[in-house]
Design a protein around this motif. Sequence first.
Motif, PDB file in Angstrom:
ATOM      1  N   ASP A   1      -5.338   7.105  -3.110  1.00  0.00           N
ATOM      2  CA  ASP A   1      -4.687   6.184  -2.178  1.00  0.00           C
ATOM      3  C   ASP A   1      -5.642   5.067  -1.742  1.00  0.00           C
ATOM      4  O   ASP A   1      -5.261   3.909  -1.628  1.00  0.00           O
ATOM      5  CB  ASP A   1      -4.148   6.943  -0.963  1.00  0.00           C
TER       6      ASP A   1
ATOM      7  N   LEU B   1      -3.604   1.902  -0.478  1.00  0.00           N
ATOM      8  CA  LEU B   1      -2.340   2.331   0.136  1.00  0.00           C
ATOM      9  C   LEU B   1      -2.558   3.367   1.238  1.00  0.00           C
ATOM     10  O   LEU B   1      -1.597   3.973   1.720  1.00  0.00           O
ATOM     11  CB  LEU B   1      -1.415   2.937  -0.938  1.00  0.00           C
ATOM     12  N   GLU B   2      -3.800   3.559   1.638  1.00  0.00           N
ATOM     13  CA  GLU B   2      -4.116   4.639   2.556  1.00  0.00           C
ATOM     14  C   GLU B   2      -3.306   4.570   3.851  1.00  0.00           C
ATOM     15  O   GLU B   2      -2.773   5.566   4.334  1.00  0.00           O
ATOM     16  CB  GLU B   2      -5.608   4.614   2.879  1.00  0.00           C
ATOM     17  N   ASN B   3      -3.199   3.347   4.384  1.00  0.00           N
ATOM     18  CA  ASN B   3      -2.549   3.219   5.697  1.00  0.00           C
ATOM     19  C   ASN B   3      -1.030   3.235   5.612  1.00  0.00           C
ATOM     20  O   ASN B   3      -0.355   3.115   6.614  1.00  0.00           O
ATOM     21  CB  ASN B   3      -3.044   1.946   6.386  1.00  0.00           C
ATOM     22  N   ARG B   4      -0.476   3.364   4.434  1.00  0.00           N
ATOM     23  CA  ARG B   4       0.994   3.379   4.314  1.00  0.00           C
ATOM     24  C   ARG B   4       1.543   4.782   4.117  1.00  0.00           C
ATOM     25  O   ARG B   4       2.742   4.954   3.968  1.00  0.00           O
ATOM     26  CB  ARG B   4       1.429   2.525   3.132  1.00  0.00           C
TER      27      ARG B   4
ATOM     28  N   ILE C   1       2.994   8.195   4.825  1.00  0.00           N
ATOM     29  CA  ILE C   1       3.698   8.841   5.933  1.00  0.00           C
ATOM     30  C   ILE C   1       3.865  10.319   5.624  1.00  0.00           C
ATOM     31  O   ILE C   1       3.427  11.184   6.371  1.00  0.00           O
ATOM     32  CB  ILE C   1       5.063   8.179   6.173  1.00  0.00           C
TER      33      ILE C   1
ATOM     34  N   VAL D   1       4.891   6.315  -2.053  1.00  0.00           N
ATOM     35  CA  VAL D   1       4.424   5.045  -1.503  1.00  0.00           C
ATOM     36  C   VAL D   1       4.477   4.014  -2.604  1.00  0.00           C
ATOM     37  O   VAL D   1       3.775   4.128  -3.605  1.00  0.00           O
ATOM     38  CB  VAL D   1       2.978   5.175  -0.988  1.00  0.00           C
ATOM     39  N   LYS D   2       5.324   3.023  -2.392  1.00  0.00           N
ATOM     40  CA  LYS D   2       5.448   1.962  -3.392  1.00  0.00           C
ATOM     41  C   LYS D   2       4.264   1.018  -3.252  1.00  0.00           C
ATOM     42  O   LYS D   2       3.846   0.709  -2.139  1.00  0.00           O
ATOM     43  CB  LYS D   2       6.758   1.209  -3.141  1.00  0.00           C
ATOM     44  N   HIS D   3       3.718   0.575  -4.378  1.00  0.00           N
ATOM     45  CA  HIS D   3       2.588  -0.349  -4.288  1.00  0.00           C
ATOM     46  C   HIS D   3       3.051  -1.693  -3.753  1.00  0.00           C
ATOM     47  O   HIS D   3       4.135  -2.165  -4.103  1.00  0.00           O
ATOM     48  CB  HIS D   3       1.930  -0.518  -5.662  1.00  0.00           C
ATOM     49  N   LYS D   4       2.209  -2.297  -2.909  1.00  0.00           N
ATOM     50  CA  LYS D   4       2.664  -3.506  -2.211  1.00  0.00           C
ATOM     51  C   LYS D   4       2.920  -4.676  -3.148  1.00  0.00           C
ATOM     52  O   LYS D   4       3.840  -5.439  -2.953  1.00  0.00           O
ATOM     53  CB  LYS D   4       1.668  -3.881  -1.111  1.00  0.00           C
TER      54      LYS D   4
END
Lengths: 271, 232
Positions: free
Chosen positions: A50, A55-58, A60, A78-81
């Motif tokens: 992550d 993506l660590e902060n996304r 949940i 978690v979808k990549h931004k």
Amino acid sequence: MSPNTRIILICSGKGGVGKTTLTANLGIALAKQGVRTAVLDADFGLRNLDLLLGLENRIIYTAQEVLEESCRLEQALVKHKQEGNLALLPAGNPRMLDWLKPEDMQRIVSMLAEQFDYVLIDCPAGVEDGFKNAASATNEAIVITTPEISAVRDADRVIGLLNTNGIKPIQLVLNRVRPKMIASQEMLSVDDVTDILALPLLGLVLEDEQVIVSTNRGEPLTLRGSRSPAARCYGNIARRLQGEEIPLIDPSKEGKGLRDKFRRLMATKIF
Amino acid sequence: MEESSIEKQVVSLPPKKRSGWRESLPSKLNHLKGGNVTLDCGDWNLGCRELKQMKSIIEKSGMKLEQIYSVIPETIVSATALGYQAQLIFPKGAIQSQPQNSNVIRPEKESKVFFHEGTLRSGEHLEVEGDVLLLGDVNPGASISSTGDVLIFGRLLGTAHAGNSGNINAKIVALELKPLQLRIAEKIARGPEERPKVGFAEEAKLIKGHILIGPAKAAYLRKKPLLPNQSL
């Protein structure tokens, strides 16, 4: 399970040879080619896929909640931004190691396989339970190693274990290749490594400082279409996975061309 | 010669090796339909050259040699070297009636040969009672041991232990002998530092209490009868 989904385990045995970096870069490179790709962090003890993907902060929910059925798979992914085709299923709490069974791993991978074309599993280092769980859920593997005898020895051990698990095909990626050191015979050559491991070579990755920079930024090299040596190598590996025939780079010719010299000159800090 | 065509077409060579097979083989092939053929070599000890000749005879008759059966490990090794599927088989009692070579002082159970195909990778360990014939490499970190001889049709880069229950006459033979460590009976030796010459098989023996490496003797395998045993 969708029959066309390719489930690929990325493993090495030894730690720190570049499993997670390869998983992240390959995930992005495949997603850029338009295939739906999921990356699964199976390194529950020391998760950092992550981080590399930024993506660590996304996060949940994690794989743990999915297995406990306290959330749906879609909620945990978690979808990549920037790359919408890439999704990460994060590793849960390290305590998952106490109860995780190979069947759990198989369940989660088959859920991912329904939605994606590629499932890349980032395997933990070592050959203990974490590796066995991850290996039980896959039918294809990429073994990554560096040109050092300890890494090659561990890779050999892992290949033996994958063979006994009936995983096929197994392909090899040789990471952190330094053409200069190979030329001066201070480093194991590509042939030395493939001689021992006897696996088809999926690709070489040249040693590149940019990898460290991109890791710290949380932006895999392949994301921005970087022209750095390692980024090119990762891109080639992704295309070879897709069945394209791209010749392997020749370490002895690397960095000798006029363009490479010019690029190096431009990268030099004069002031 | 007999043939059976349930699924595979098997051509069996007669029990004793005859010199006239080059003339007699084509006529026996005429009965077959064509396509793939399995050759049962029985107890014939065949080298690569003879197998190649058989292959060309079979191909002249419009068929393709697909698989080779034999009870002789040397034939299997030759067949595998030529790239055929080869299988070691054990007929009922037929081979056991062969006279045992009188100058062999080994106990009967030592004449077992265990046959293993595939490379031993780091961490893997093959332990065998009797002699062991490995088709493949022993990689660094892997080990192979037996109570009899260790014969490796490949590279020995790991550890090998021959005669692990104390047989000081046991040998270690490999196409490329560059082990980490060699053990024969109770003796232990580190492997050579330099790489051996390519293309020369070598063997390690215990001579006056020291493990010495020398060129392998080509006739080595034939000195004693390699009797296959049903319990393998």
